[in-house]
Design a protein around this motif. Structure first.
Motif, mmCIF file in Angstrom:
data_model
loop_
_atom_site.group_PDB
_atom_site.id
_atom_site.type_symbol
_atom_site.label_atom_id
_atom_site.label_comp_id
_atom_site.label_asym_id
_atom_site.label_seq_id
_atom_site.Cartn_x
_atom_site.Cartn_y
_atom_site.Cartn_z
ATOM 1 N N UNK A 1 0.809 8.553 -16.197
ATOM 2 C CA UNK A 1 -0.019 7.861 -17.182
ATOM 3 C C UNK A 1 0.161 6.367 -16.958
ATOM 4 N N UNK A 2 -0.935 5.664 -16.740
ATOM 5 C CA UNK A 2 -0.837 4.228 -16.470
ATOM 6 C C UNK A 2 -2.114 3.520 -16.894
ATOM 7 N N UNK A 3 -1.939 2.308 -17.438
ATOM 8 C CA UNK A 3 -3.094 1.458 -17.726
ATOM 9 C C UNK A 3 -3.384 0.526 -16.563
ATOM 10 N N UNK A 4 -2.530 0.562 -15.523
ATOM 11 C CA UNK A 4 -2.718 -0.275 -14.326
ATOM 12 C C UNK A 4 -3.616 0.477 -13.351
ATOM 13 N N UNK A 5 -4.846 0.007 -13.200
ATOM 14 C CA UNK A 5 -5.777 0.720 -12.317
ATOM 15 C C UNK A 5 -5.315 0.705 -10.868
ATOM 16 N N UNK A 6 -4.666 -0.374 -10.436
ATOM 17 C CA UNK A 6 -4.158 -0.420 -9.057
ATOM 18 C C UNK A 6 -3.137 0.692 -8.833
ATOM 19 N N UNK A 7 -2.295 0.928 -9.831
ATOM 20 C CA UNK A 7 -1.276 1.975 -9.722
ATOM 21 C C UNK A 7 -1.924 3.360 -9.718
ATOM 22 N N UNK A 8 -2.863 3.567 -10.599
ATOM 23 C CA UNK A 8 -3.575 4.843 -10.665
ATOM 24 C C UNK A 8 -4.241 5.150 -9.327
ATOM 25 N N UNK A 9 -4.960 4.171 -8.788
ATOM 26 C CA UNK A 9 -5.680 4.381 -7.529
ATOM 27 C C UNK A 9 -4.724 4.603 -6.368
ATOM 28 N N UNK A 10 -3.562 3.930 -6.404
ATOM 29 C CA UNK A 10 -2.619 4.034 -5.292
ATOM 30 C C UNK A 10 -1.922 5.389 -5.255
ATOM 31 N N UNK A 11 -1.624 5.967 -6.416
ATOM 32 C CA UNK A 11 -0.788 7.165 -6.463
ATOM 33 C C UNK A 11 -1.559 8.470 -6.652
ATOM 34 N N UNK A 12 -2.671 8.422 -7.356
ATOM 35 C CA UNK A 12 -3.296 9.655 -7.837
ATOM 36 C C UNK A 12 -3.985 10.452 -6.738
ATOM 37 N N UNK A 13 -3.829 11.771 -6.817
ATOM 38 C CA UNK A 13 -4.669 12.683 -6.040
ATOM 39 C C UNK A 13 -5.937 13.002 -6.820
ATOM 40 N N UNK A 14 -5.801 13.107 -8.153
ATOM 41 C CA UNK A 14 -6.948 13.222 -9.046
ATOM 42 C C UNK A 14 -6.703 12.329 -10.258
ATOM 43 N N UNK A 15 -7.786 11.882 -10.887
ATOM 44 C CA UNK A 15 -7.680 10.979 -12.036
ATOM 45 C C UNK A 15 -8.469 11.560 -13.201
ATOM 46 N N UNK A 16 -7.780 11.784 -14.316
ATOM 47 C CA UNK A 16 -8.435 12.181 -15.561
ATOM 48 C C UNK A 16 -8.485 10.964 -16.471
ATOM 49 N N UNK A 17 -9.654 10.648 -17.003
ATOM 50 C CA UNK A 17 -9.807 9.474 -17.865
ATOM 51 C C UNK A 17 -9.921 9.929 -19.313
ATOM 52 N N UNK B 287 0.843 -1.191 0.000
ATOM 53 C CA UNK B 287 0.000 0.000 0.000
ATOM 54 C C UNK B 287 0.882 1.246 0.000
ATOM 55 N N UNK B 288 0.601 2.166 -0.896
ATOM 56 C CA UNK B 288 1.381 3.404 -0.966
ATOM 57 C C UNK B 288 0.991 4.319 0.183
ATOM 58 N N UNK B 289 1.992 4.742 0.938
ATOM 59 C CA UNK B 289 1.751 5.641 2.067
ATOM 60 C C UNK B 289 1.959 7.082 1.595
ATOM 61 N N UNK B 290 0.907 7.894 1.671
ATOM 62 C CA UNK B 290 1.066 9.299 1.304
ATOM 63 C C UNK B 290 0.061 10.149 2.066
ATOM 64 N N UNK B 291 0.483 11.371 2.340
ATOM 65 C CA UNK B 291 -0.370 12.334 3.024
ATOM 66 C C UNK B 291 -1.222 13.076 1.986
ATOM 67 N N UNK B 292 -2.170 13.868 2.474
ATOM 68 C CA UNK B 292 -2.955 14.705 1.566
ATOM 69 C C UNK B 292 -2.025 15.692 0.866
ATOM 70 N N UNK B 293 -2.316 16.039 -0.386
ATOM 71 C CA UNK B 293 -1.417 16.931 -1.128
ATOM 72 C C UNK B 293 -1.353 18.329 -0.530
ATOM 73 N N UNK B 294 -0.159 18.917 -0.585
ATOM 74 C CA UNK B 294 0.042 20.295 -0.161
ATOM 75 C C UNK B 294 0.285 21.111 -1.428
ATOM 76 N N UNK B 295 -0.785 21.723 -1.948
ATOM 77 C CA UNK B 295 -0.747 22.324 -3.279
ATOM 78 C C UNK B 295 -0.066 23.680 -3.275
ATOM 79 N N UNK B 296 0.750 23.903 -4.320
ATOM 80 C CA UNK B 296 1.391 25.201 -4.502
ATOM 81 C C UNK B 296 0.753 25.958 -5.659
ATOM 82 N N UNK B 297 1.321 27.091 -5.993
ATOM 83 C CA UNK B 297 0.819 27.906 -7.100
ATOM 84 C C UNK B 297 1.606 27.611 -8.369
ATOM 85 N N UNK B 298 0.978 27.869 -9.506
ATOM 86 C CA UNK B 298 1.634 27.645 -10.784
ATOM 87 C C UNK B 298 1.462 26.206 -11.231
#
Length: 504
Positions: free
Chosen positions: A455-471, A242-253
């Motif tokens: 960019x990934x065709x592996x849905x497990x990878x997309x779900x594990x890493x993404x903060x947002x998902x564009x299809x 399981x990928x361990x990550x915190x909520x994103x801390x968004x910057x500008x630009x």
């Protein structure tokens, strides 16, 4: 037909790739050979197929010891192989590829293509393949090309069929179709050797599992074993799946795409008015069935594809029309989807590949001369940091296993100060231990404030890493959903449903 490998040992200089490996493969079963990249799986199968000669041990078919001097001997004994990188001639038709090396002729020595076409149709109909014998291979989708490889092996009456990392270049849908083909072959009595590192697939289709680590058989496992158990056997330690990550801390630009449109050489629109923003400190994943414009879109971000219209800006500066080197010098890291074609120079050393994007860096080049000492020190450090399994910085990159080649690409791209990371299929063909490592590095880049396009065709990878998902679907962004969207939602969107339609 029963196949046995008894005490197979294969050395390359002082390196032992296979160390007294013994395996039995029985008719009507799928025997999975599970291990990390570089564990020795493909080397063992190349010994079986006659591409390498064993230093010790023997190959036994139906009780008789065999001496395979080349693939022709292996095929004559009833052994076929579907390679990870297809052994097809792109400009030949399906029928021509299938008959290659086993050409039948008619009057005056002319090739009997009609017979080859009929044979392709016969095998295709038997297994429900939709393959046109007259189609040119380079025009076929990857999944169909793989079926051509299977037809080639079956047309030579293979009783044992070796699949070497067969799903490395397939979409999830194509993978499901391949699993069904393998079951059908097994039920008809074919013995199948399934080389892979993907735990979900092993548990789904294997009858028996042999685990190889560092060139040795370390366990016989059951398909009922948990993914954590199998991962630990492969890697030799507990693996965090399981990928361990915190909520994103968004910057500008960050990155902004405005009405990006790309047409191919025939004028067909392959990317259709795409609008996206990726903020510093977030991972935006682009999901979709391969062939829906993802490749062209990601290549446009580094100048490999020219826009028909629209704009791409990074921190307010347009990237459109700039040469690739200038975009890279702007701090854009790029992990291409095809490491062999676009990510590495196989005949260059590991060290030279690690500096491909730094040829103007005075740390490595002065007065047009490479500073070998500094480069080797840098390469030694990255080999250790990224656990690249190689004989040293001077080894050719082409001699590394697929997973270790990918680590070289990842190490090169993440060893600079980045303003954007574009990672296309970053773990394609990579084992579970390396996946854990690469995912951790991508999240670390995001946490330092780098905008990441995944960019990934592996849905497990997309779900594990993404903060947002564009299809993406047919070149357009059909919708953007949160990173925790369900597989079912993503699957429906990949088939063309809008998020609103899925909800309804």
């Amino acid at each position: 037909m029963t196949l046995e490998l008894r005490g197979i040992t294969k050395r390359f200089g002082s390196f032992t790739a296979n160390d007294r490996i013994s395996i039995e493969v029985r008719p009507g079963e799928i025997h999975a050979l599970l291990g990390e990249n570089g564990a020795g799986k493909s080397t063992l199968m190349n010994v079986l197929y006659g591409l390498y000669q064993p230093d010790e041990g023997e190959i036994v078919v139906d009780g008789e010891v065999q001496r395979f001097k080349g693939p022709g001997d292996a095929m004559a004994a009833g052994i076929g192989m579907v390679h990870q990188h297809f052994m097809l001639v792109p400009v030949f038709t399906v029928a021509e590829n299938v008959m290659l090396g086993h050409e039948s002729t008619k009057f005056a020595g002319a090739l009997d293509l009609a017979s080859a076409r009929a044979h392709v149709r016969e095998v295709a109909d038997r297994f429900g393949f939709e393959v046109d014998p007259d189609a040119v291979v380079e025009d076929l989708p990857v999944g169909v090309q793989q079926r051509v490889e299977i037809i080639k092996a079956l047309s030579r009456d293979a009783k044992v069929l070796v699949f070497d990392e067969p799903t490395a270049v397939l979409t999830p849908q194509e993978t499901d179709e391949l699993m069904q083909i393998m079951r059908q072959l097994r039920d008809e009595g074919t013995a199948i050797v399934f080389i892979t590192h993907k735990l979900r697939e092993v548990r789904e289709v294997a009858d028996r599992i042999t685990v190889i680590r560092l060139g040795k058989v370390v366990a016989e496992a059951s398909p009922e074993s948990s993914t954590n158990e199998l991962a630990s056997l492969m890697v030799g330690r507990a693996v965090e799946l399981t990928v361990q990550k915190e909520a994103p801390n968004l910057g500008d630009g960050g990155l902004k795409l405005t009405d990006v449109t790309i047409a191919d050489s025939s004028g067909h629109i392959v990317v259709d008015r795409v609008n996206l923003e990726v903020r510093p400190g977030e991972i935006l994943a682009i999901a979709g069935v391969q062939g829906n414009g993802q490749t062209e879109l990601t290549e446009s971000l580094v100048g490999l594809q020219q826009l028909t219209s629209g704009d791409i800006t990074l921190n307010g500066k347009s990237l459109v029309g700039k040469p690739v080197k200038q975009i890279i010098d702007e701090g854009v890291g790029f992990v291409p989807e095809d490491r062999i074609e676009d990510g590495l120079v196989g005949t260059f050393s590991v060290a030279e590949n690690l500096m491909l994007n730094r040829t103007s860096d005075p740390e490595f080049v002065r007065a047009g001369t490479v500073r070998r000492g500094a480069l080797n020190d840098f390469a030694e450090a990255k080999i250790a940091e990224y656990d690249i399994r190689t004989q040293g910085p001077n080894a050719h990159a082409g001699s590394l296993s697929g997973g270790n080649q990918q680590k070289v690409v990842i190490a090169r791209e993440l060893s600079r100060d980045l303003n954007l990371l574009v990672a296309s299929q970053p773990t394609r063909g990579v084992d579970v231990g390396s996946i854990e490592f690469i995912h951790t590095r991508i999240v670390e880049a995001r946490d330092t404030g780098v905008p990441v396009v995944l960019v990934s065709t592996e849905l497990d990878e997309v779900s594990a890493l993404a903060d947002r998902i564009a299809v993406m679907y047919k070149g357009a962004i059909i919708g953007i959903v949160p990173g925790n969207a369900s597989r079912e939602t993503l699957g429906l969107m990949m088939a063309g449903e809008t998020p609103e339609g899925v909800a309804a």
